[in-house]
Write a protein that holds these residues in place. Structure first.
Motif, PDB file in Angstrom:
ATOM      1  N   GLN A 108       4.050  15.265   7.798  1.00 52.93           N
ATOM      2  CA  GLN A 108       4.629  13.876   7.556  1.00 52.93           C
ATOM      3  C   GLN A 108       4.018  12.873   6.582  1.00 52.93           C
ATOM      4  O   GLN A 108       2.923  13.095   6.463  1.00 52.93           O
ATOM      5  CB  GLN A 108       5.040  13.159   8.882  1.00 52.93           C
ATOM      6  CG  GLN A 108       3.806  12.550   9.453  1.00 52.93           C
ATOM      7  CD  GLN A 108       3.937  12.398  10.984  1.00 52.93           C
ATOM      8  OE1 GLN A 108       4.761  13.121  11.609  1.00 52.93           O
ATOM      9  NE2 GLN A 108       3.197  11.202  11.612  1.00 52.93           N
ATOM     10  N   VAL A 109       4.892  12.035   6.269  1.00 53.99           N
ATOM     11  CA  VAL A 109       4.408  11.038   5.166  1.00 53.99           C
ATOM     12  C   VAL A 109       4.764   9.641   6.059  1.00 53.99           C
ATOM     13  O   VAL A 109       5.915   9.543   6.684  1.00 53.99           O
ATOM     14  CB  VAL A 109       5.060  11.092   3.883  1.00 53.99           C
ATOM     15  CG1 VAL A 109       4.649   9.968   3.053  1.00 53.99           C
ATOM     16  CG2 VAL A 109       4.846  12.079   3.007  1.00 53.99           C
ATOM     17  N   GLN A 110       3.919   8.935   6.192  1.00 53.30           N
ATOM     18  CA  GLN A 110       4.137   7.440   7.125  1.00 53.30           C
ATOM     19  C   GLN A 110       3.565   6.449   6.409  1.00 53.30           C
ATOM     20  O   GLN A 110       2.592   6.500   5.524  1.00 53.30           O
ATOM     21  CB  GLN A 110       3.523   7.879   8.245  1.00 53.30           C
ATOM     22  CG  GLN A 110       2.081   8.176   8.468  1.00 53.30           C
ATOM     23  CD  GLN A 110       1.586   8.431   9.842  1.00 53.30           C
ATOM     24  OE1 GLN A 110       1.982   9.569  10.459  1.00 53.30           O
ATOM     25  NE2 GLN A 110       0.572   7.508  10.438  1.00 53.30           N
ATOM     26  N   THR A 111       4.054   5.392   6.690  1.00 50.63           N
ATOM     27  CA  THR A 111       3.489   3.919   6.331  1.00 50.63           C
ATOM     28  C   THR A 111       2.478   3.638   6.860  1.00 50.63           C
ATOM     29  O   THR A 111       1.721   4.224   7.888  1.00 50.63           O
ATOM     30  CB  THR A 111       4.829   3.050   6.465  1.00 50.63           C
ATOM     31  OG1 THR A 111       4.757   2.544   7.883  1.00 50.63           O
ATOM     32  CG2 THR A 111       6.074   3.467   5.905  1.00 50.63           C
ATOM     33  N   LEU A 112       1.799   2.427   6.486  1.00 48.18           N
ATOM     34  CA  LEU A 112       0.577   2.061   6.936  1.00 48.18           C
ATOM     35  C   LEU A 112       0.689   1.574   8.430  1.00 48.18           C
ATOM     36  O   LEU A 112      -0.070   1.773   9.334  1.00 48.18           O
ATOM     37  CB  LEU A 112       0.179   0.764   6.176  1.00 48.18           C
ATOM     38  CG  LEU A 112      -1.330   0.196   6.662  1.00 48.18           C
ATOM     39  CD1 LEU A 112      -2.408   1.333   6.296  1.00 48.18           C
ATOM     40  CD2 LEU A 112      -1.418  -1.083   5.727  1.00 48.18           C
ATOM     41  N   ASN A 113       2.191   1.426   8.740  1.00 41.69           N
ATOM     42  CA  ASN A 113       2.144   1.090  10.079  1.00 41.69           C
ATOM     43  C   ASN A 113       2.757   2.033  11.028  1.00 41.69           C
ATOM     44  O   ASN A 113       3.517   1.848  12.045  1.00 41.69           O
ATOM     45  CB  ASN A 113       3.360  -0.202  10.228  1.00 41.69           C
ATOM     46  CG  ASN A 113       2.986  -1.358   9.501  1.00 41.69           C
ATOM     47  OD1 ASN A 113       1.694  -1.840   9.904  1.00 41.69           O
ATOM     48  ND2 ASN A 113       3.640  -2.080   8.595  1.00 41.69           N
ATOM     49  N   PRO A 145       0.986  -1.125   0.050  1.00 45.98           N
ATOM     50  CA  PRO A 145       0.102  -0.034   0.021  1.00 45.98           C
ATOM     51  C   PRO A 145       0.876   1.328  -0.220  1.00 45.98           C
ATOM     52  O   PRO A 145       2.024   1.256   0.574  1.00 45.98           O
ATOM     53  CB  PRO A 145      -1.029  -0.083   1.229  1.00 45.98           C
ATOM     54  CG  PRO A 145      -0.780  -1.365   1.631  1.00 45.98           C
ATOM     55  CD  PRO A 145       0.415  -2.045   1.268  1.00 45.98           C
ATOM     56  N   GLY A 146       0.388   2.299  -0.652  1.00 48.17           N
ATOM     57  CA  GLY A 146       0.785   3.471  -0.537  1.00 48.17           C
ATOM     58  C   GLY A 146       1.107   4.190   0.905  1.00 48.17           C
ATOM     59  O   GLY A 146       0.419   3.622   1.772  1.00 48.17           O
ATOM     60  N   ASN A 147       2.059   5.140   0.969  1.00 51.58           N
ATOM     61  CA  ASN A 147       2.144   5.774   2.179  1.00 51.58           C
ATOM     62  C   ASN A 147       1.091   6.816   2.529  1.00 51.58           C
ATOM     63  O   ASN A 147       0.193   7.519   1.599  1.00 51.58           O
ATOM     64  CB  ASN A 147       3.456   6.429   2.242  1.00 51.58           C
ATOM     65  CG  ASN A 147       4.536   5.528   1.995  1.00 51.58           C
ATOM     66  OD1 ASN A 147       4.715   4.517   2.884  1.00 51.58           O
ATOM     67  ND2 ASN A 147       5.565   5.902   1.211  1.00 51.58           N
ATOM     68  N   ASN A 148       0.827   7.364   3.625  1.00 48.59           N
ATOM     69  CA  ASN A 148      -0.042   8.134   4.105  1.00 48.59           C
ATOM     70  C   ASN A 148       0.423   9.566   4.354  1.00 48.59           C
ATOM     71  O   ASN A 148       1.479   9.603   5.014  1.00 48.59           O
ATOM     72  CB  ASN A 148      -0.871   7.826   5.675  1.00 48.59           C
ATOM     73  CG  ASN A 148      -1.582   6.394   5.340  1.00 48.59           C
ATOM     74  OD1 ASN A 148      -2.022   6.154   4.432  1.00 48.59           O
ATOM     75  ND2 ASN A 148      -1.215   5.483   6.279  1.00 48.59           N
ATOM     76  N   VAL A 149      -0.512  10.449   3.805  1.00 49.23           N
ATOM     77  CA  VAL A 149       0.212  11.842   4.030  1.00 49.23           C
ATOM     78  C   VAL A 149      -0.732  12.601   4.996  1.00 49.23           C
ATOM     79  O   VAL A 149      -1.964  12.521   5.074  1.00 49.23           O
ATOM     80  CB  VAL A 149      -0.227  12.660   2.517  1.00 49.23           C
ATOM     81  CG1 VAL A 149       0.062  14.169   2.691  1.00 49.23           C
ATOM     82  CG2 VAL A 149       0.842  12.028   1.509  1.00 49.23           C
ATOM     83  N   VAL A 150      -0.060  13.122   6.242  1.00 48.00           N
ATOM     84  CA  VAL A 150      -0.659  13.573   7.353  1.00 48.00           C
ATOM     85  C   VAL A 150      -0.458  14.999   7.166  1.00 48.00           C
ATOM     86  O   VAL A 150       0.639  15.593   7.257  1.00 48.00           O
ATOM     87  CB  VAL A 150       0.155  13.038   8.624  1.00 48.00           C
ATOM     88  CG1 VAL A 150      -0.943  13.773   9.781  1.00 48.00           C
ATOM     89  CG2 VAL A 150      -0.108  11.716   8.710  1.00 48.00           C
ATOM     90  N   THR A 151      -1.465  15.754   7.180  1.00 43.86           N
ATOM     91  CA  THR A 151      -1.699  17.554   6.659  1.00 43.86           C
ATOM     92  C   THR A 151      -1.537  18.234   8.213  1.00 43.86           C
ATOM     93  O   THR A 151      -1.796  17.376   9.066  1.00 43.86           O
ATOM     94  CB  THR A 151      -2.757  17.878   5.900  1.00 43.86           C
ATOM     95  OG1 THR A 151      -4.036  17.744   6.684  1.00 43.86           O
ATOM     96  CG2 THR A 151      -2.895  16.854   4.730  1.00 43.86           C
ATOM     97  N   THR A 152      -1.460  19.487   8.167  1.00 50.92           N
ATOM     98  CA  THR A 152      -1.507  20.076   9.359  1.00 50.92           C
ATOM     99  C   THR A 152      -3.043  20.748   9.539  1.00 50.92           C
ATOM    100  O   THR A 152      -3.372  21.296  10.442  1.00 50.92           O
ATOM    101  CB  THR A 152      -0.531  21.486   9.289  1.00 50.92           C
ATOM    102  OG1 THR A 152      -0.994  22.121   8.183  1.00 50.92           O
ATOM    103  CG2 THR A 152       0.862  21.147   8.885  1.00 50.92           C
TER     104      THR A 152
END
Length: 643
Positions: free
Chosen positions: A494-499, A254-261
């Motif tokens: 940040q950009v983070q993995t599924l985990n 799966p693609g990484n998750n983008v966490v916005t502000t």
């Protein structure tokens, strides 16, 4: 703290595990494997199949193996608290599996498909229109893969066909969805298919179904990180073209998750305020203590779900042709003359250059002559001698004409640039504009002359060639709110993995500290408080009962003659004593309309923060009443075109 996207693992697992085949739930193979299975030859028994499968694909020189790619689910885009702004959902397509070997004649292939389509139409209650040539192209070139006849089944349609037996199969695929609809749509963006559905001869490492790519917003900027890594699916056929083996040999990553502000609640409130009070406009809210963008709303906007799985040419044209331009994110891709909000920068330049001291006064007269032109105040009566705080409070144009010319263009331009005007804020979104701070070079290139006193007078009240974006305005107010620290404006944390492992982090960063005296900042802060809460202020409609707001109104005209529009502003911060939010609200008026910052932009900010501070006790000083012996100035009436 890492954001934890919701429901994501459940979707991912479900898409590859369960299917319905022959009326029973199967969990022996991944879903994709089941959906690709062909109907066994009626003449072959299970034992015979087993006897012929094992040696054929291992020993026959004419045996054929395909490795096909399995698209990965896109990563999520979330707000700062992990609430999804973009995620995936399961969609179901109804398809037909052709029996192998592929030895139908053209007529038999068409008849085979038509019979299955007739059954499907009766179940879902609507026609399925597929031309014969499409059937034949698929059968001849891609017959080993399922032939989709109905994509994106509705929930009632899915319930009707989910138990259909082979050779019919319901194929689950994941598609993009935007759970909040329009909210944040211009920031998140949307996706589209990377190309048309393939109907040519199969190549190795083709994808099992069309991929999607980001076309706008964060979906586009972070497309590579969101896209994930393909899995691999192996199909093997014997020399006679009979399928002998199929299996998922490498699952997709799966693609990484983008966490916005962004704060989804604030974003919702900002868009709600715009929808209620502005035909067109923008609101940006920034945390002045770190530069985080908490809300960045533009109006009108669009629902990115209309692009999923694809948008019709008619619908897209309607969006493009809409005169209010819903595809335009005004918060960062449009710039406007700032009007009297720019008087904050002019005041800092005047005080820091020593041109004006806090106690100095200038007459606030109805008009003054500069060269062969007459420049007017927005009020027609003589307001008397005013110091800086009083002039900012009442937004006296003629005061700022005089002080601006005395200060000179260079200090004003210098402080405008220090506050972030005239350059992009650097957010990770395509098309951000840099606005404009006019200098001699620009004036010579555009008008064939350097800045004259009349130009400086216009600049001193935020008119003329000066242009800023709502995002730049909020950024500047954040600098003033925190006392002079210029933080890099941040939209993605940040950009983070599924985990929840961090791939890339975008840290809070102070770009510079303004070399501005405490006394100047105190003068500006006092003036901004008086604008909202003082007796002669122009932004009383933005005041709140339980928290003190500091801000500045502004109204400016822009556009060609006979088609001029009005930009009405209110920008500032709150609570005034310990700011948590810096903001800019823009109301874009119609051609020929008469709108003002205090009466149009100010109330939008009030609506947002009434909700945020609802139920809280009063904080800080309250609206100032005149002291004994003090002559109370008349409340400003928005008669003309400044505030």
């Amino acid at each position: 703290m890492l954001a934890r996207p919701r429901l994501y693992r459940t979707l991912l697992l479900f898409a590859f595990v369960a299917t319905t085949h022959g009326g029973r739930a199967q969990t022996l193979q991944p879903e994709t494997a089941r959906s690709l299975q062909s109907t066994p030859s009626p003449s072959a028994t299970p034992a015979q199949e087993e006897e012929t499968i094992i040696p054929t694909f291992e020993t026959q020189k004419l045996a054929r193996t395909y490795i096909l790619d399995v698209p990965a689910p896109r990563g999520q885009i979330t707000d700062r608290n992990g609430v999804p702004l973009a995620q995936n959902k399961l969609s179901y397509n109804l398809a037909i599996n052709f029996p192998t070997p592929l030895d139908f004649s053209d007529a038999q292939a068409i008849s085979f498909v038509r019979e299955k389509i007739d059954k499907a139409e009766k179940l879902i209650g609507r026609p399925i229109k597929i031309p014969d040539d499409a059937i034949l192209r698929h059968y001849r070139n891609r017959g080993i893969l399922p032939f989709e006849i109905t994509p994106n089944l509705s929930k009632p349609e899915y319930e009707e066909v989910k138990d259909m037996k082979a050779p019919m199969v319901v194929r689950p695929i994941y598609v993009r969805t935007y759970p909040n609809g329009k909210v944040g749509g211009q920031i998140v963006g949307y996706t589209g298919k990377t190309g048309r559905n393939l109907d040519g001869v199969i190549d190795n490492h083709e994808t099992l179904w069309p991929e999607t790519e980001g076309r706008e917003g964060l979906e586009q900027t972070f497309n590579e990180m969101l896209a994930g890594k393909h899995g691999e699916y192996k199909l093997t056929f014997d020399k006679d073209g009979r399928k002998t083996s199929e299996k998922l040999i490498a699952p997709p990553v799966p693609g990484n998750n983008v966490v916005t502000t962004l704060d989804l609640h604030l974003q919702e409130l900002a868009e709600k305020a715009l929808e209620a009070k502005a035909k067109r406009g923008a609101i940006v809210i920034v945390d002045p203590n770190n530069g985080d963008i908490l809300a960045m709303a533009s109006w009108p906007t669009y629902d990115p779900n209309v692009f999923i799985p694809s948008i019709s040419a008619e619908k897209f044209k309607a969006l493009q042709d809409n005169p209010d331009i819903p595809l335009l994110p005004r918060a960062f891709r449009s710039s406007y003359p700032p009007g009297s909000t720019f008087k904050v920068a002019v005041g800092i330049a005047a005080l820091e250059s020593g041109t004006v001291r806090a106690e100095d006064t200038y007459e606030c007269v109805p008009s003054i002559d500069i060269g062969n032109l007459t420049f007017h105040n927005w009020k027609k009566d003589n307001r008397g001698a005013l110091n800086f705080v009083e002039a900012l409070t009442e937004s006296c144009d003629t005061w700022f004409y005089q002080v601006g010319i005395k200060t000179g263009a260079e200090p004003i331009i210098d402080w405008a640039l220090k506050l972030g005007f005239g350059e992009k804020c650097g957010i990770p979104l395509r098309g951000e504009v840099e606005g404009r701070v006019p200098n001699d070079q620009y004036m010579k290139a555009t008008h064939g002359r350097k800045l004259l006193n009349g130009d400086i007078a216009n600049l001193s009240i935020g008119q003329g060639d000066m242009l800023v974006t709502p995002l730049q305005m909020a950024q500047a107010m954040a600098i003033v709110a925190n006392g002079g620290t210029f933080y890099q404006t941040r939209l993605v944390q940040q950009v983070q993995t599924l985990n929840n492992e961090i791939v890339t982090a975008y840290q809070v960063r102070a770009k510079k500290t303004l070399d501005c005296s405490l006394s100047t900042m105190d003068q500006v802060r006092t003036g901004l408080i008086e604008v909202v809460n003082g007796a002669g202020g122009t932004a009383h409609q933005a005041s709140l009962d339980n928290v003190e707001v500091a801000g500045k109104t502004g109204t400016a005209q822009w556009g060609p003659k006979n088609k001029e529009r009005t930009a009405a502003w209110f920008s500032g911060f709150l609570p005034a004593d310990k700011p948590q939010y810096a903001f800019a609200a823009l109301y874009e008026g119609d051609v020929g309309s008469k709108v003002h910052g205090g009466s149009t932009a100010g109330p939008m900010i009030a609506d947002i923060f009434k909700e945020i501070y609802k139920g809280q006790k009063a904080n800080g000083r309250r609206k100032r009443e005149p002291q004994r012996g003090e002559v109370r100035r008349a409340e400003p009436v928005e008669e003309d075109e400044s505030d």
